[in-house]
Design a protein around this motif. Structure first.
Motif, mmCIF file in Angstrom:
data_model
loop_
_atom_site.group_PDB
_atom_site.id
_atom_site.type_symbol
_atom_site.label_atom_id
_atom_site.label_comp_id
_atom_site.label_asym_id
_atom_site.label_seq_id
_atom_site.Cartn_x
_atom_site.Cartn_y
_atom_site.Cartn_z
ATOM 1 N N ILE A 1 14.981 60.752 29.759
ATOM 2 C CA ILE A 1 16.096 60.446 28.847
ATOM 3 C C ILE A 1 16.449 61.674 28.011
ATOM 4 O O ILE A 1 17.631 62.009 27.850
ATOM 5 C CB ILE A 1 15.738 59.245 27.944
ATOM 6 C CG1 ILE A 1 15.723 57.968 28.778
ATOM 7 C CG2 ILE A 1 16.737 59.112 26.802
ATOM 8 C CD1 ILE A 1 15.265 56.752 28.009
ATOM 9 N N TYR A 2 15.450 62.362 27.495
ATOM 10 C CA TYR A 2 15.709 63.565 26.701
ATOM 11 C C TYR A 2 16.386 64.640 27.543
ATOM 12 O O TYR A 2 17.305 65.316 27.073
ATOM 13 C CB TYR A 2 14.398 64.103 26.107
ATOM 14 C CG TYR A 2 14.588 65.406 25.389
ATOM 15 C CD1 TYR A 2 15.199 65.449 24.147
ATOM 16 C CD2 TYR A 2 14.200 66.612 25.976
ATOM 17 C CE1 TYR A 2 15.398 66.647 23.484
ATOM 18 C CE2 TYR A 2 14.405 67.816 25.322
ATOM 19 C CZ TYR A 2 15.001 67.827 24.089
ATOM 20 O OH TYR A 2 15.203 69.018 23.444
ATOM 21 N N SER A 3 15.944 64.809 28.780
ATOM 22 C CA SER A 3 16.538 65.824 29.658
ATOM 23 C C SER A 3 18.009 65.527 29.918
ATOM 24 O O SER A 3 18.849 66.426 29.887
ATOM 25 C CB SER A 3 15.783 65.886 30.988
ATOM 26 O OG SER A 3 14.464 66.308 30.775
ATOM 27 N N VAL A 4 18.313 64.256 30.188
ATOM 28 C CA VAL A 4 19.704 63.874 30.440
ATOM 29 C C VAL A 4 20.536 64.102 29.172
ATOM 30 O O VAL A 4 21.634 64.661 29.241
ATOM 31 C CB VAL A 4 19.783 62.403 30.904
ATOM 32 C CG1 VAL A 4 21.227 61.899 30.896
ATOM 33 C CG2 VAL A 4 19.173 62.256 32.282
ATOM 34 N N TYR A 5 20.015 63.694 28.034
ATOM 35 C CA TYR A 5 20.726 63.878 26.766
ATOM 36 C C TYR A 5 20.942 65.365 26.481
ATOM 37 O O TYR A 5 22.031 65.784 26.088
ATOM 38 C CB TYR A 5 19.943 63.225 25.620
ATOM 39 C CG TYR A 5 20.518 63.513 24.269
ATOM 40 C CD1 TYR A 5 21.671 62.873 23.837
ATOM 41 C CD2 TYR A 5 19.922 64.439 23.416
ATOM 42 C CE1 TYR A 5 22.211 63.133 22.586
ATOM 43 C CE2 TYR A 5 20.455 64.706 22.170
ATOM 44 C CZ TYR A 5 21.595 64.060 21.754
ATOM 45 O OH TYR A 5 22.127 64.332 20.532
ATOM 46 N N SER A 6 19.916 66.156 26.696
ATOM 47 C CA SER A 6 20.005 67.598 26.453
ATOM 48 C C SER A 6 21.035 68.244 27.381
ATOM 49 O O SER A 6 21.815 69.102 26.953
ATOM 50 C CB SER A 6 18.631 68.239 26.646
ATOM 51 O OG SER A 6 18.706 69.623 26.471
ATOM 52 N N GLN B 1 23.646 66.783 28.753
ATOM 53 C CA GLN B 1 24.984 66.372 28.328
ATOM 54 C C GLN B 1 25.414 67.131 27.080
ATOM 55 O O GLN B 1 26.570 67.529 26.954
ATOM 56 C CB GLN B 1 25.014 64.866 28.053
ATOM 57 C CG GLN B 1 25.012 64.030 29.305
ATOM 58 C CD GLN B 1 25.031 62.542 28.999
ATOM 59 O OE1 GLN B 1 24.773 62.119 27.878
ATOM 60 N NE2 GLN B 1 25.335 61.746 30.013
ATOM 61 N N ASN B 2 24.475 67.344 26.176
ATOM 62 C CA ASN B 2 24.772 68.114 24.967
ATOM 63 C C ASN B 2 25.162 69.550 25.311
ATOM 64 O O ASN B 2 26.112 70.102 24.758
ATOM 65 C CB ASN B 2 23.553 68.121 24.047
ATOM 66 C CG ASN B 2 23.821 67.447 22.740
ATOM 67 O OD1 ASN B 2 24.884 66.901 22.531
ATOM 68 N ND2 ASN B 2 22.845 67.492 21.858
ATOM 69 N N LYS C 1 26.357 70.616 28.149
ATOM 70 C CA LYS C 1 27.642 70.578 28.845
ATOM 71 C C LYS C 1 28.789 70.444 27.840
ATOM 72 O O LYS C 1 29.817 71.112 27.952
ATOM 73 C CB LYS C 1 27.645 69.406 29.823
ATOM 74 C CG LYS C 1 28.691 69.457 30.876
ATOM 75 C CD LYS C 1 28.476 68.300 31.845
ATOM 76 C CE LYS C 1 29.313 68.450 33.079
ATOM 77 N NZ LYS C 1 29.098 67.351 34.017
ATOM 78 N N TYR C 2 28.594 69.581 26.845
ATOM 79 C CA TYR C 2 29.612 69.394 25.811
ATOM 80 C C TYR C 2 29.817 70.681 25.010
ATOM 81 O O TYR C 2 30.949 71.080 24.737
ATOM 82 C CB TYR C 2 29.205 68.251 24.881
ATOM 83 C CG TYR C 2 30.171 68.034 23.752
ATOM 84 C CD1 TYR C 2 31.404 67.438 23.965
ATOM 85 C CD2 TYR C 2 29.857 68.437 22.458
ATOM 86 C CE1 TYR C 2 32.300 67.232 22.934
ATOM 87 C CE2 TYR C 2 30.752 68.247 21.411
ATOM 88 C CZ TYR C 2 31.961 67.655 21.659
ATOM 89 O OH TYR C 2 32.849 67.468 20.634
#
Length: 85
Positions: free
Chosen positions: A18-23, A25-26, A28-29
């Motif tokens: 979950i942290y990897s996916v969130y990181s 996406q962050n 990328k944003y």
């Protein structure tokens, strides 16, 4: 005891995913925002160049119009002088 260890490891792995996916996406944003800011700066710079060119053209037009008006005044003066003779 083993079930608790397996559950703990599963929770740690799940949290890491979950942290990897969130990181990701962050990141990328943030990359998109930086690209947008750079594009905006480039567009502003381009618009400033275009405004400058437009001002130069407007000045040339005004100067040319002034010269044409002066020529028209001179030619009118010549016409009136030749009519008086």
């Amino acid at each position: 005891m083993t079930e608790l260890l397996v559950a703990s490891i599963a929770i740690i792995i799940f949290a890491f995913i979950i942290y990897s996916v969130y990181s990701a996406q962050n990141a990328k944003y943030a990359q998109r925002m930086k690209a947008y800011e750079l594009k905006e700066q480039h567009m502003e710079k381009s618009m400033e160049k275009i405004r400058s060119e437009i001002n130069l053209i407007e000045n040339e037009i005004a100067e040319t119009q002034t010269k044409i008006d002066e020529l028209n005044i001179d030619s009118v003066d010549l016409d009136t002088d030749s009519n008086e003779s």
